[in-house]
Design an enzyme around this catalytic site. Structure first.
Site, PDB file in Angstrom:
ATOM      1  N   HIS A 515      -2.119   7.669  -3.822  1.00 52.72           N
ATOM      2  CA  HIS A 515      -2.707   6.735  -2.859  1.00 52.72           C
ATOM      3  C   HIS A 515      -3.724   5.829  -3.563  1.00 52.72           C
ATOM      4  O   HIS A 515      -3.682   4.606  -3.422  1.00 52.72           O
ATOM      5  CB  HIS A 515      -3.376   7.553  -1.736  1.00 52.72           C
ATOM      6  CG  HIS A 515      -4.183   6.766  -0.761  1.00 52.72           C
ATOM      7  ND1 HIS A 515      -3.753   6.504   0.526  1.00 52.72           N
ATOM      8  CD2 HIS A 515      -5.404   6.189  -0.869  1.00 52.72           C
ATOM      9  CE1 HIS A 515      -4.681   5.803   1.161  1.00 52.72           C
ATOM     10  NE2 HIS A 515      -5.693   5.594   0.340  1.00 52.72           N
ATOM     11  N   GLU A 516      -4.628   6.428  -4.332  1.00 55.68           N
ATOM     12  CA  GLU A 516      -5.669   5.621  -4.981  1.00 55.68           C
ATOM     13  C   GLU A 516      -5.073   4.690  -6.038  1.00 55.68           C
ATOM     14  O   GLU A 516      -5.470   3.531  -6.148  1.00 55.68           O
ATOM     15  CB  GLU A 516      -6.748   6.513  -5.602  1.00 55.68           C
ATOM     16  CG  GLU A 516      -7.513   7.386  -4.602  1.00 55.68           C
ATOM     17  CD  GLU A 516      -8.129   6.616  -3.437  1.00 55.68           C
ATOM     18  OE1 GLU A 516      -8.323   5.393  -3.540  1.00 55.68           O
ATOM     19  OE2 GLU A 516      -8.395   7.252  -2.400  1.00 55.68           O
ATOM     20  N   HIS A 519      -3.663   1.616  -4.504  1.00 54.13           N
ATOM     21  CA  HIS A 519      -4.626   0.609  -4.049  1.00 54.13           C
ATOM     22  C   HIS A 519      -4.781  -0.544  -5.045  1.00 54.13           C
ATOM     23  O   HIS A 519      -5.138  -1.658  -4.663  1.00 54.13           O
ATOM     24  CB  HIS A 519      -5.999   1.239  -3.808  1.00 54.13           C
ATOM     25  CG  HIS A 519      -6.184   1.735  -2.401  1.00 54.13           C
ATOM     26  ND1 HIS A 519      -5.817   1.000  -1.298  1.00 54.13           N
ATOM     27  CD2 HIS A 519      -6.691   2.899  -1.922  1.00 54.13           C
ATOM     28  CE1 HIS A 519      -6.097   1.683  -0.195  1.00 54.13           C
ATOM     29  NE2 HIS A 519      -6.619   2.846  -0.544  1.00 54.13           N
ATOM     30  N   GLU A 576      -4.475   0.467   3.356  1.00 53.82           N
ATOM     31  CA  GLU A 576      -4.391   1.931   3.413  1.00 53.82           C
ATOM     32  C   GLU A 576      -2.952   2.387   3.664  1.00 53.82           C
ATOM     33  O   GLU A 576      -2.503   3.387   3.094  1.00 53.82           O
ATOM     34  CB  GLU A 576      -5.319   2.469   4.500  1.00 53.82           C
ATOM     35  CG  GLU A 576      -6.791   2.198   4.241  1.00 53.82           C
ATOM     36  CD  GLU A 576      -7.281   2.774   2.918  1.00 53.82           C
ATOM     37  OE1 GLU A 576      -6.745   3.808   2.479  1.00 53.82           O
ATOM     38  OE2 GLU A 576      -8.193   2.176   2.321  1.00 53.82           O
ATOM     39  N   ASP A 580      -0.779   4.743   1.395  1.00 50.35           N
ATOM     40  CA  ASP A 580      -0.182   5.996   1.886  1.00 50.35           C
ATOM     41  C   ASP A 580       1.312   6.052   1.558  1.00 50.35           C
ATOM     42  O   ASP A 580       1.821   7.070   1.095  1.00 50.35           O
ATOM     43  CB  ASP A 580      -0.342   6.107   3.413  1.00 50.35           C
ATOM     44  CG  ASP A 580      -1.734   6.610   3.807  1.00 50.35           C
ATOM     45  OD1 ASP A 580      -2.474   7.080   2.931  1.00 50.35           O
ATOM     46  OD2 ASP A 580      -2.062   6.528   5.011  1.00 50.35           O
TER      47      ASP A 580
HETATM   48 ZN   LIG Z   1      -7.328   4.337   0.614  1.00 49.30          ZN
END
Ligand SMILES: [Zn+2]
Length: 676
Positions: A515-516, A519, A576, A580
């Site tokens: 997830h990070e 980003h 986000e 995800d």
């Molecule tokens: Zn996030």
């Protein structure tokens, strides 16, 4: 500008289970949880309900919480560990280290409610008196500067940040602020619930003024004035979705140009009070806000501004004032806005305040007790496995042309990993913590932090610094530094469990890492290059394709209804949701790499891939009040837990295959959205 993994308000700590635990250390949480599953539900119908149904039934929201999930369980466990550390250090003992004196005496003072009651409103009075003593509007900048240093959120924020277009250097920044509600839209929405919320805020403001000694009639009139001022500020504020667009919050100009925007506010006087290092230019996040603030100050009498400043001062101070103020603050912000039934016990609030104000002092003891070097090493290994999966994913994407692909791979290869805690701890020696002075400690901590930020102006960006404390159950990607940050607090069960199989850990912490990393390539992160500069590295053709694929997510999440008629905001949550979706996909790829060609072995009746998806879903098992659900959907960049699960797995053919879902199952989305 950082993109975090979870709601920013969530903070906590935890311990690693391999450590010798002292008697007070609570046992670790379980990771993969068979008892959480509701087997009466078809996973292809509603996977979240399947993976979490029994958990939700058996884990009602505690009365002092507005939501309760696995993050909260870990947070509570961490709080208990921190409490043990703080209680030990709060005994007045000459042999304590300088760092332990600070955290111990801060906590002791915060817990000493009798002393706080005895002082009454005296600790906040000097600030209120300074506001009252103003005789002319020309004094506002000086008084406001003092309030900002003490931590009040009035009008705007002044601080430092990396220059978006020269990310190695910090510049000064002025940003919109000064509202009591979570987003500007709250001041204008006309539905019944929003109107009611504003009425309750006004009553809360009035009651707070009464507690400070105003007559009911004056308090009621003053509350109306505050609402008028905040509504005017909200009108010229960007909403949360707009604030996600870096080009809308980057306006570099000279101090002279800033002054031209607001003739009624003498910035040089403000700077004389706060004493920043000298600078030639600064970022004015929202020039229209500054203009609006100017009109507000120019167009109203001094008493109006005074009333607003008095409210924001009391609001900021309430947690260290007597119980009547604390209870009144909870009445609105806890009960009305979030739906909690009871105030959290004092110790939990004081642990939280200590973490907020002295996080890297408290964090030292936390790390020593809970996070050994091997925990860091194994996390780093997983990060490398996830990076390899993302590299493969980018290399194989069919929609990307070679030029952009090359840039994307370059950016990925330059992402730095920070794991657990800082290499060098923050030096708090300039911050005095005085035993028995709860408010003074809080104010001095705010001043310390305010000055620390100002000192960075004109200095090189220190990429070793952390924006989260070690015990935090959260993680973030910083687009301006192109690094991922995983505090020790999240590197534990249920996210990482040394005793669990790979499938469970890749569904948990593997997904968080993925997830990070993603980003760096979401709608916002993708606007920054490998150096962290706001710079387009996309060919027009690829950018167009990217935007089209992202729109699929916007439409998907826009369609989800969370409570009553409240929808998720697809654009607010786009970054986000991208993270995800991409994160789970690359975690899945990394798991397959690790499993290699070894034959599939079932555990507890589930294949590794089924365990991966269940482990992922169970991280999100959550119960929450309808108020909290509404608040999150209206003002938070993260989607509701149910849709962080179902919204993602329904885009993955790998999920449908793992559970043998039939073509028309609700958990198969047509067409599936995919970017990364
Ligand atoms: Zn996030």
């Amino acid at each position: 500008m950082r993109r975090s993994f979870l709601t920013a308000g969530l903070l906590l700590l935890a311990a690693i289970c391999t450590l010798a635990q002292n008697a007070s250390t609570p046992s670790p949480l379980s990771s993969f949880d068979l008892t959480a599953i509701d087997k009466s539900v078809d996973p292809c119908q509603d996977f979240y309900q399947y993976a979490c149904g029994a958990w939700m039934k058996n884990n009602p929201i505690p009365p002092d919480q507005s939501s309760w999930g696995r993050f909260n369980e870990l947070h509570e466990r961490n709080q208990t560990i921190l409490r043990g550390i703080l209680e030990k250090q709060s005994a007045d003992n000459a042999s304590r280290s300088a760092v332990n004196q600070k955290i111990g005496d801060y906590y002791y003072s915060c817990m000493d409610e009798a002393a706080i009651e005895a002082k009454g409103t005296a600790p906040v009075k000097p600030y209120m008196d300074k506001i009252d003593a103003m005789k002319d509007k020309s004094e506002i900048p000086t008084v406001l500067g003092g309030l900002h240093r003490a931590g009040a959120n009035a009008f705007f924020g002044f601080s430092s940040q990396p220059d978006f277009k020269d990310s190695k250097v910090n510049i000064a920044t002025a940003d919109q602020g000064g509202l009591s509600l979570p987003d500007r839209d709250y001041y204008f929405k006309t539905d019944v619930k929003s109107v009611e919320l504003r009425e309750k805020l006004e009553k809360h403001i009035a009651k707070t003024f009464e507690l400070y000694g105003e007559s009911p009639a004056k308090a009621a009139a003053d509350a109306k004035t505050v609402m008028k001022v905040e509504t005017a500020l909200a009108k010229v504020s960007l909403d949360r979705t707009e604030q996600r667009d870096p080009t809308k919050v980057y306006h570099k100009m000279s101090a002279a140009d800033l002054q031209k925007l607001s003739p009624a506010f003498a910035w040089d006087q403000y700077f004389t009070t706060i004493q920043p290092p000298s600078f030639d230019s600064l970022n004015v996040g929202e020039p229209d806000f500054v203009k609006g603030m100017n009109e507000l100050i120019a167009g109203n009498d001094l008493d109006t501004v005074k009333t607003y400043l008095r409210w924001q001062t009391l609001r900021g101070a309430s947690s260290m004032l007597p119980k009547a103020f604390v209870d009144e603050d909870f009445e609105f912000y806890g009960k009305t806005l979030r739906g909690a039934k009871e105030l959290r016990p004092r110790w939990k609030r004081c642990v939280q305040h200590t973490d907020n104000d002295l996080g890297e002092a408290l964090g030292q003891a936390y790390v020593a007790e809970t996070f050994p070097p091997e925990a860091k090493a194994r996390t780093l290994k997983m990060v490398h496995e996830l990076e390899a999966a993302l590299k493969q994913d980018i290399a194989e994407l069919s929609w990307m042309t070679p030029d952009t692909r090359k840039q994307a791979l370059e950016k990925l290869s330059r992402i730095d990993n920070k794991i657990g805690y800082p290499d060098k701890w923050r030096d708090y020696s300039a911050l005095d913590i005085v035993r028995g002075d709860a408010m003074g400690n809080s104010v001095r901590a705010n001043q310390f932090e305010f000055n620390r930020q100002l000192k960075k102006i004109g200095m090189p960006v220190d990429r070793n610094e952390w924006e989260m404390t070690p015990p935090t159950v959260n993680a973030y990607y910083n687009p301006l530094e192109n690094n991922v940050n995983f505090p020790a607090g999240i590197l534990q069960p249920p996210f990482y469990d040394q005793k669990a199989d790979d499938a469970v850990n890749f569904g948990g912490i593997g997904m968080v890492i993925g997830h990070e990393l993603t980003h760096g390539f979401d709608d916002e992160g993708s606007q920054f290059d490998a150096d962290g500069n706001l710079k387009n590295w996309w060919t027009p053709q690829d950018k167009e394709q990217f935007d089209k694929l992202e729109q699929c997510f916007v439409n998907e999440y826009d369609s989800f209804v969370v409570v009553d008629d409240v929808h998720i905001k697809g654009k607010l949550t786009l970054g986000e949701n991208t993270a995800d979706n991409g994160g789970l996909r690359i975690a899945h790829m990394a798991l397959l790499d690790v499993l290699g060609t070894t034959p599939t072995k079932e555990i507890d009746g589930y294949t590794p891939e089924q365990r991966f998806f269940i482990s992922f879903a169970q991280v999100w098992c959550t119960n929450e009040t309808p108020q909290q659900t509404r608040l999150q959907a209206l003002s938070n960049e993260h989607s509701d837990a149910r849709f962080r699960v179902n919204g993602v797995v329904s885009n993955m053919p790998e999920f449908a295959k793992a559970f043998g879902c039939k073509a028309n199952s609700p958990m198969i989305r047509k067409p599936a959205c995919r970017v990364w």
